[in-house]
Scaffold this motif. Structure first.
Motif, PDB file in Angstrom:
ATOM      1  N   HIS A 202     -13.786  -9.524  21.742  1.00 17.47           N
ATOM      2  CA  HIS A 202     -15.105  -9.999  22.143  1.00 17.47           C
ATOM      3  C   HIS A 202     -15.515 -11.146  21.234  1.00 17.47           C
ATOM      4  CE1 HIS A 202     -16.045  -6.582  24.866  1.00 17.47           C
ATOM      5  NE2 HIS A 202     -15.260  -5.906  24.026  1.00 17.47           N
ATOM      6  N   VAL A 203     -16.062 -12.203  21.819  1.00 16.23           N
ATOM      7  CA  VAL A 203     -16.596 -13.329  21.048  1.00 16.23           C
ATOM      8  C   VAL A 203     -18.083 -13.435  21.362  1.00 16.23           C
ATOM      9  CG1 VAL A 203     -16.532 -15.817  20.634  1.00 16.23           C
ATOM     10  CG2 VAL A 203     -14.403 -14.574  21.064  1.00 16.23           C
ATOM     11  N   ILE A 204     -18.902 -13.235  20.352  1.00 16.11           N
ATOM     12  CA  ILE A 204     -20.351 -13.383  20.504  1.00 16.11           C
ATOM     13  C   ILE A 204     -20.717 -14.815  20.135  1.00 16.11           C
ATOM     14  CG2 ILE A 204     -22.629 -12.582  19.819  1.00 16.11           C
ATOM     15  CD1 ILE A 204     -21.073 -10.427  21.213  1.00 16.11           C
ATOM     16  N   HIS A 205     -21.241 -15.557  21.087  1.00 11.32           N
ATOM     17  CA  HIS A 205     -21.688 -16.930  20.824  1.00 11.32           C
ATOM     18  C   HIS A 205     -23.134 -16.846  20.342  1.00 11.32           C
ATOM     19  CE1 HIS A 205     -22.978 -21.092  22.476  1.00 11.32           C
ATOM     20  NE2 HIS A 205     -22.600 -21.183  21.228  1.00 11.32           N
ATOM     21  N   LYS A 206     -23.313 -16.990  19.032  1.00 10.05           N
ATOM     22  CA  LYS A 206     -24.632 -16.794  18.434  1.00 10.05           C
ATOM     23  C   LYS A 206     -25.540 -18.007  18.607  1.00 10.05           C
ATOM     24  CE  LYS A 206     -24.315 -14.762  14.344  1.00 10.05           C
ATOM     25  NZ  LYS A 206     -23.822 -14.517  12.962  1.00 10.05           N
ATOM     26  N   GLY A 207     -24.975 -19.114  19.092  1.00  7.81           N
ATOM     27  CA  GLY A 207     -25.751 -20.339  19.266  1.00  7.81           C
ATOM     28  C   GLY A 207     -25.109 -21.486  18.520  1.00  7.81           C
ATOM     29  N   GLY A 208     -25.180 -22.682  19.092  1.00  8.07           N
ATOM     30  CA  GLY A 208     -24.565 -23.842  18.464  1.00  8.07           C
ATOM     31  C   GLY A 208     -23.067 -23.663  18.344  1.00  8.07           C
ATOM     32  N   GLN A 209     -22.528 -23.825  17.101  1.00  4.75           N
ATOM     33  CA  GLN A 209     -21.104 -23.628  16.837  1.00  4.75           C
ATOM     34  C   GLN A 209     -20.816 -22.244  16.253  1.00  4.75           C
ATOM     35  OE1 GLN A 209     -18.757 -26.158  17.551  1.00  4.75           O
ATOM     36  NE2 GLN A 209     -20.541 -27.048  18.541  1.00  4.75           N
ATOM     37  N   ASP A 210     -21.820 -21.396  16.172  1.00  6.17           N
ATOM     38  CA  ASP A 210     -21.698 -20.115  15.462  1.00  6.17           C
ATOM     39  C   ASP A 210     -21.141 -19.038  16.394  1.00  6.17           C
ATOM     40  OD1 ASP A 210     -21.807 -18.384  13.409  1.00  6.17           O
ATOM     41  OD2 ASP A 210     -23.995 -18.301  13.245  1.00  6.17           O
ATOM     42  N   LEU A 211     -19.984 -18.488  16.016  1.00  9.58           N
ATOM     43  CA  LEU A 211     -19.308 -17.475  16.813  1.00  9.58           C
ATOM     44  C   LEU A 211     -18.977 -16.262  15.952  1.00  9.58           C
ATOM     45  CD1 LEU A 211     -16.741 -19.844  18.567  1.00  9.58           C
ATOM     46  CD2 LEU A 211     -18.808 -18.932  19.619  1.00  9.58           C
ATOM     47  N   LEU A 212     -18.982 -15.099  16.582  1.00  8.20           N
ATOM     48  CA  LEU A 212     -18.623 -13.859  15.918  1.00  8.20           C
ATOM     49  C   LEU A 212     -17.522 -13.195  16.730  1.00  8.20           C
ATOM     50  CD1 LEU A 212     -19.284 -11.710  13.714  1.00  8.20           C
ATOM     51  CD2 LEU A 212     -20.927 -10.731  15.337  1.00  8.20           C
ATOM     52  N   VAL A 213     -16.387 -12.850  16.082  1.00  9.64           N
ATOM     53  CA  VAL A 213     -15.238 -12.273  16.777  1.00  9.64           C
ATOM     54  C   VAL A 213     -15.164 -10.780  16.479  1.00  9.64           C
ATOM     55  CG1 VAL A 213     -12.761 -12.433  17.182  1.00  9.64           C
ATOM     56  CG2 VAL A 213     -14.039 -14.466  16.507  1.00  9.64           C
ATOM     57  N   HIS A 265     -22.288 -23.703  28.755  1.00  9.68           N
ATOM     58  CA  HIS A 265     -22.006 -25.135  28.857  1.00  9.68           C
ATOM     59  C   HIS A 265     -21.670 -25.756  27.507  1.00  9.68           C
ATOM     60  CE1 HIS A 265     -26.241 -24.689  27.778  1.00  9.68           C
ATOM     61  NE2 HIS A 265     -26.140 -25.861  27.164  1.00  9.68           N
ATOM     62  N   MET A 266     -21.896 -25.037  26.403  1.00  9.50           N
ATOM     63  CA  MET A 266     -21.681 -25.599  25.078  1.00  9.50           C
ATOM     64  C   MET A 266     -20.210 -25.925  24.857  1.00  9.50           C
ATOM     65  SD  MET A 266     -24.539 -25.936  23.427  1.00  9.50           S
ATOM     66  CE  MET A 266     -24.103 -25.971  21.698  1.00  9.50           C
ATOM     67  N   THR A 267     -19.958 -26.979  24.071  1.00 11.37           N
ATOM     68  CA  THR A 267     -18.593 -27.453  23.833  1.00 11.37           C
ATOM     69  C   THR A 267     -17.719 -26.376  23.224  1.00 11.37           C
ATOM     70  OG1 THR A 267     -19.391 -29.715  23.525  1.00 11.37           O
ATOM     71  CG2 THR A 267     -17.205 -29.195  22.657  1.00 11.37           C
ATOM     72  N   VAL A 268     -18.247 -25.615  22.289  1.00  7.93           N
ATOM     73  CA  VAL A 268     -17.453 -24.595  21.617  1.00  7.93           C
ATOM     74  C   VAL A 268     -16.956 -23.545  22.606  1.00  7.93           C
ATOM     75  CG1 VAL A 268     -19.475 -23.211  20.991  1.00  7.93           C
ATOM     76  CG2 VAL A 268     -17.378 -23.033  19.631  1.00  7.93           C
ATOM     77  N   VAL A 269     -17.785 -23.206  23.584  1.00  4.43           N
ATOM     78  CA  VAL A 269     -17.385 -22.228  24.601  1.00  4.43           C
ATOM     79  C   VAL A 269     -16.346 -22.846  25.535  1.00  4.43           C
ATOM     80  CG1 VAL A 269     -18.186 -20.808  26.529  1.00  4.43           C
ATOM     81  CG2 VAL A 269     -19.604 -21.040  24.473  1.00  4.43           C
ATOM     82  N   ARG A 270     -16.569 -24.088  25.945  1.00  7.41           N
ATOM     83  CA  ARG A 270     -15.620 -24.749  26.847  1.00  7.41           C
ATOM     84  C   ARG A 270     -14.262 -24.931  26.185  1.00  7.41           C
ATOM     85  NH1 ARG A 270     -19.756 -28.582  27.863  1.00  7.41           N
ATOM     86  NH2 ARG A 270     -18.374 -30.221  27.043  1.00  7.41           N
ATOM     87  N   THR A 271     -14.251 -25.162  24.868  1.00  6.27           N
ATOM     88  CA  THR A 271     -12.980 -25.312  24.157  1.00  6.27           C
ATOM     89  C   THR A 271     -12.179 -24.021  24.214  1.00  6.27           C
ATOM     90  OG1 THR A 271     -13.902 -26.974  22.655  1.00  6.27           O
ATOM     91  CG2 THR A 271     -11.917 -25.826  21.929  1.00  6.27           C
ATOM     92  N   LEU A 272     -12.827 -22.881  23.962  1.00  4.90           N
ATOM     93  CA  LEU A 272     -12.135 -21.592  24.037  1.00  4.90           C
ATOM     94  C   LEU A 272     -11.623 -21.330  25.449  1.00  4.90           C
ATOM     95  CD1 LEU A 272     -14.449 -19.313  21.851  1.00  4.90           C
ATOM     96  CD2 LEU A 272     -12.245 -20.310  21.226  1.00  4.90           C
TER      97      LEU A 272
END
Length: 299
Positions: A202-213, A265-272
């Motif tokens: 699971h990847v929690i997108h906390k906002g911006g570039q901040d991710l929690l795995v 739509h955030m870049t970090v999500v699209r990259t994954l």
């Protein structure tokens, strides 16, 4: 006595019309303020000549000349920024860098245009405008004959230097983007042939570039050191948050990755999504992430 004579070479009928419009507006302001001025704008093939005369001695006694120069300088500076700056950028790119591919050149020029447009409401745009106005006024004070292209070639070094910095920055951005895209393609290829080692992450997108795995039990997922070339290369990078997450996910190779996000739509999500492709599932709402996003105000 001739106060100034400014020559400008235009490169299209549209540019000629736009320059004539700017000059006409400036002429109207000057006429309203100084009734005795004799102002003309004539066209000789692709060269436009803007001239101004004053034969009344009282004009010079009252020290109006610098104000006339200032009005002319503001008009020419605005014309340069609006009509000539893009061609100057293109020339700098062609002269200083080797990008024979038209598509690559256009991408770099797009970076340049974005940089220039971002500052159009102030900041860098105002600095370039003021720089040009001061330079043009200085030239007219020394000699009332000005050729716009000659001024840009020989008397606008600080302005051209700033444009070169814009081009250099755009080239660096383009090369970094291209390098990153190439590496993402390698990662995608690597992941495609990699055997899954854990069923889910699971990847929690906390906002911006901040991710929690997290693992399948929603506990922090530990990075497994790997001797693989791709993971080793990622380890050697100047890691951003998303790179660290990618390294962790590649090291454990989940069969399925659920990205919990309110901003898909955030870049970090699209990259994954680009790297892990069919292994990725986007979750906008589920019991697992509802409590987290409620606590952080994301819902």
């Amino acid at each position: 006595m001739e106060l100034f004579s400014i020559a400008a070479r235009t490169f299209s009928p549209r540019e000629a019309e736009e320059y004539k419009r700017m000059v006409s507006e400036a002429n109207q302001v000057l006429h309203n303020k100084y009734k005795s001025l004799a102002i003309s704008c004539t066209v000789h093939e692709d060269m436009m000549l803007w001239s101004c005369r004053e034969d009344d001695p009282r004009f010079f006694k009252e020290h109006h000349l610098q104000q006339v120069y200032a009005a002319a300088a503001k008009t020419v500076a605005h014309y340069i920024l609006q009509e000539k700056e893009q061609r100057l950028i293109e020339k700098i790119l062609a002269d200083d860098f080797d990008f024979p591919d038209p598509e690559e050149k256009e991408q770099i020029l797009k970076h340049c245009r974005m940089s220039l447009e971002k500052s159009s409401e102030g900041g860098a745009w105002s600095r370039r405008y003021d720089m040009l106005v001061r330079g043009i006024k200085q030239c007219l004070s020394e000699r009332p004959l000005l050729h716009v292209d000659g001024f840009l070639t020989f008397r606008a070094a600080a302005y051209i230097k700033e444009l070169k910095e814009v081009v250099e920055y755009a080239v660096d951005e383009f090369l970094m983007d291209r390098q990153y895209e190439e590496f993402v393609s390698i990662l995608k290829y690597f992941v495609y042939f990699q055997q899954p080692q854990v069923p889910i992450a699971h990847v929690i997108h906390k906002g911006g570039q901040d991710l929690l795995v997290l693992d399948g039990d929603l506990r922090p997922l530990e990075y497994r050191h790997d001797e693989g070339v791709v993971v080793e290369r990622l380890d050697q990078q100047d890691l951003q948050m998303e790179d660290t997450v990618v390294t962790t996910l590649i090291s454990v190779s989940p069969a399925k990755i659920v990205i919990h996000t309110r901003e898909p739509h955030m870049t970090v999500v699209r990259t994954l999504m680009q790297i892990f492709d069919e292994r990725v599932e986007i979750c906008r709402y589920c019991p697992d992430c509802h409590a987290y996003f409620r606590e952080t105000g994301k819902i």
